[in-house]
Write a protein that holds these residues in place. Structure first.
Motif, PDB file in Angstrom:
ATOM      1  N   THR A   1      67.402  26.093  76.531  1.00  0.00           N
ATOM      2  CA  THR A   1      67.828  27.229  77.356  1.00  0.00           C
ATOM      3  C   THR A   1      68.334  28.380  76.495  1.00  0.00           C
ATOM      4  OG1 THR A   1      70.044  26.296  77.650  1.00  0.00           O
ATOM      5  CG2 THR A   1      68.407  25.842  79.361  1.00  0.00           C
ATOM      6  N   ARG A   2      68.978  28.064  75.394  1.00  0.00           N
ATOM      7  CA  ARG A   2      69.459  29.119  74.503  1.00  0.00           C
ATOM      8  C   ARG A   2      68.297  29.851  73.854  1.00  0.00           C
ATOM      9  NH1 ARG A   2      73.136  26.050  70.821  1.00  0.00           N
ATOM     10  NH2 ARG A   2      72.361  27.596  69.393  1.00  0.00           N
ATOM     11  N   HIS A   3      67.257  29.128  73.430  1.00  0.00           N
ATOM     12  CA  HIS A   3      66.099  29.771  72.794  1.00  0.00           C
ATOM     13  C   HIS A   3      65.282  30.585  73.784  1.00  0.00           C
ATOM     14  CE1 HIS A   3      66.879  28.032  68.953  1.00  0.00           C
ATOM     15  NE2 HIS A   3      66.698  26.787  69.353  1.00  0.00           N
ATOM     16  N   GLU A   4      65.291  30.173  75.043  1.00  0.00           N
ATOM     17  CA  GLU A   4      64.557  30.913  76.071  1.00  0.00           C
ATOM     18  C   GLU A   4      65.391  32.039  76.666  1.00  0.00           C
ATOM     19  OE1 GLU A   4      63.503  27.886  78.846  1.00  0.00           O
ATOM     20  OE2 GLU A   4      61.939  27.053  77.559  1.00  0.00           O
ATOM     21  N   HIS A   5      66.631  32.174  76.239  1.00  0.00           N
ATOM     22  CA  HIS A   5      67.562  33.195  76.727  1.00  0.00           C
ATOM     23  C   HIS A   5      67.720  33.124  78.251  1.00  0.00           C
ATOM     24  CE1 HIS A   5      67.665  34.877  72.744  1.00  0.00           C
ATOM     25  NE2 HIS A   5      66.337  34.955  72.737  1.00  0.00           N
ATOM     26  N   ASP A   6      67.786  31.907  78.759  1.00  0.00           N
ATOM     27  CA  ASP A   6      67.968  31.682  80.197  1.00  0.00           C
ATOM     28  C   ASP A   6      69.466  31.555  80.467  1.00  0.00           C
ATOM     29  OD1 ASP A   6      67.863  31.018  82.839  1.00  0.00           O
ATOM     30  OD2 ASP A   6      66.598  29.247  82.577  1.00  0.00           O
ATOM     31  N   GLU A   7      70.079  32.670  80.828  1.00  0.00           N
ATOM     32  CA  GLU A   7      71.539  32.708  81.018  1.00  0.00           C
ATOM     33  C   GLU A   7      71.988  31.867  82.208  1.00  0.00           C
ATOM     34  OE1 GLU A   7      73.677  34.027  78.888  1.00  0.00           O
ATOM     35  OE2 GLU A   7      71.976  34.569  77.629  1.00  0.00           O
TER      36      GLU A   7
ATOM     37  N   LYS B   1      74.528  28.783  81.955  1.00  0.00           N
ATOM     38  CA  LYS B   1      75.778  28.787  82.715  1.00  0.00           C
ATOM     39  C   LYS B   1      75.942  27.484  83.500  1.00  0.00           C
ATOM     40  CE  LYS B   1      78.404  31.602  85.940  1.00  0.00           C
ATOM     41  NZ  LYS B   1      78.407  32.798  86.775  1.00  0.00           N
ATOM     42  N   ARG B   2      74.833  26.997  84.089  1.00  0.00           N
ATOM     43  CA  ARG B   2      74.895  25.733  84.831  1.00  0.00           C
ATOM     44  C   ARG B   2      75.195  24.550  83.911  1.00  0.00           C
ATOM     45  NH1 ARG B   2      70.179  27.796  87.491  1.00  0.00           N
ATOM     46  NH2 ARG B   2      68.944  26.476  86.118  1.00  0.00           N
ATOM     47  N   MET B   3      74.714  24.616  82.672  1.00  0.00           N
ATOM     48  CA  MET B   3      74.909  23.504  81.740  1.00  0.00           C
ATOM     49  C   MET B   3      76.301  23.485  81.123  1.00  0.00           C
ATOM     50  SD  MET B   3      71.308  23.043  79.819  1.00  0.00           S
ATOM     51  CE  MET B   3      71.807  21.492  79.133  1.00  0.00           C
ATOM     52  N   ARG B   4      77.019  24.588  81.253  1.00  0.00           N
ATOM     53  CA  ARG B   4      78.353  24.663  80.668  1.00  0.00           C
ATOM     54  C   ARG B   4      79.270  23.670  81.394  1.00  0.00           C
ATOM     55  NH1 ARG B   4      79.074  30.050  80.850  1.00  0.00           N
ATOM     56  NH2 ARG B   4      77.850  30.202  78.954  1.00  0.00           N
ATOM     57  N   GLY B   5      79.943  22.862  80.650  1.00  0.00           N
ATOM     58  CA  GLY B   5      80.882  21.912  81.222  1.00  0.00           C
ATOM     59  C   GLY B   5      80.268  20.606  81.676  1.00  0.00           C
ATOM     60  N   VAL B   6      78.973  20.453  81.507  1.00  0.00           N
ATOM     61  CA  VAL B   6      78.303  19.240  81.970  1.00  0.00           C
ATOM     62  C   VAL B   6      78.473  18.080  80.985  1.00  0.00           C
ATOM     63  CG1 VAL B   6      76.022  18.285  82.494  1.00  0.00           C
ATOM     64  CG2 VAL B   6      76.665  20.484  83.385  1.00  0.00           C
TER      65      VAL B   6
ATOM     66  N   GLU C   1      83.198  19.339  89.593  1.00  0.00           N
ATOM     67  CA  GLU C   1      82.412  20.523  89.965  1.00  0.00           C
ATOM     68  C   GLU C   1      81.211  20.686  89.039  1.00  0.00           C
ATOM     69  OE1 GLU C   1      85.028  23.847  89.870  1.00  0.00           O
ATOM     70  OE2 GLU C   1      86.360  23.009  91.393  1.00  0.00           O
ATOM     71  N   ALA C   2      81.433  20.468  87.732  1.00  0.00           N
ATOM     72  CA  ALA C   2      80.327  20.552  86.773  1.00  0.00           C
ATOM     73  C   ALA C   2      79.293  19.475  87.069  1.00  0.00           C
ATOM     74  CB  ALA C   2      80.845  20.416  85.347  1.00  0.00           C
ATOM     75  N   PHE C   3      79.764  18.306  87.468  1.00  0.00           N
ATOM     76  CA  PHE C   3      78.851  17.218  87.784  1.00  0.00           C
ATOM     77  C   PHE C   3      78.029  17.540  89.032  1.00  0.00           C
ATOM     78  CE2 PHE C   3      77.856  13.220  89.898  1.00  0.00           C
ATOM     79  CZ  PHE C   3      77.119  12.625  88.907  1.00  0.00           C
TER      80      PHE C   3
END
Length: 182
Positions: free
Chosen positions: A26-32, A36-41, A58-60
């Motif tokens: 996701t970082r290489h594809e610049h998919d913000e 954001k969804r992956m943060r905290g997972v 909530e992250a789960f």
């Protein structure tokens, strides 16, 4: 023989590799949005679902929508299936382990397919672990106690003093020290 803890740790290691791969993708594809969804997972997927705190819960909950093909969620489901089947009776566990290996090997998630090969190779050991219900937790605790004692003994001039301290702490003796009188 294996220990259930180590079997599940293989799966959590593979799950974390899946998460890292998807995060980097996701970082290489610049998919913000996906980032954001992956943060905290990370910690939410590695913990047992019953032990989740509010924020991690909530992250789960956002886990299903983390990546487009649902690889992280399917990997998490496989982790939970493996964790729960270790507590079942042997006949039921044997059937569920066969289903687990089939599902994992056909998941098209490279890290999980690799783990399914390892579990297929170690299937007799895993079933023996379930059958005997044994754990090496006592041995691990004993090893940890020795490591803590070695850290306590840092600075001892002679190894004999370290050995004596390990024997004293781990030998099972219950020495009553005199109580001071004031």
């Amino acid at each position: 023989m294996l220990d259930g803890f180590h079997i599940v740790s293989w799966m959590t290691g593979a799950l974390d590799k899946v998460r890292k791969r998807l995060w980097n993708q996701t970082r290489h594809e610049h998919d913000e949005e996906a980032a954001k969804r992956m943060r905290g997972v990370k910690y939410a997927i590695l913990k047992n679902p019953d032990d989740l705190t509010g924020r991690r819960s909530e992250a789960f909950d956002a886990l299903r929508n983390t990546d487009p093909r649902g690889q992280l969620y399917r990997s998490w489901q496989l982790k939970e299936l493996l964790r729960t089947l270790l507590g079942h009776p042997l006949d039921q566990a044997r059937t569920e382990l066969n289903h687990w290996v089939f599902w994992a090997s056909h998941s098209r998630i490279p890290e999980i397919v690799e783990l399914s090969r390892k579990i297929r190779r170690r299937r007799p050991d895993i079933l023996r672990t379930i059958e005997l219900g044994c754990s090496n937790a006592r041995l691990e605790a004993f090893n940890n106690r020795i490591k803590v004692t070695i850290r306590m003994a840092y600075g001892f001039h002679h190894v004999d003093n370290l050995i004596a301290l390990v024997m004293l702490r781990c030998g099972g003796l219950d020495i009553q020290l005199p109580t001071p009188t004031i």
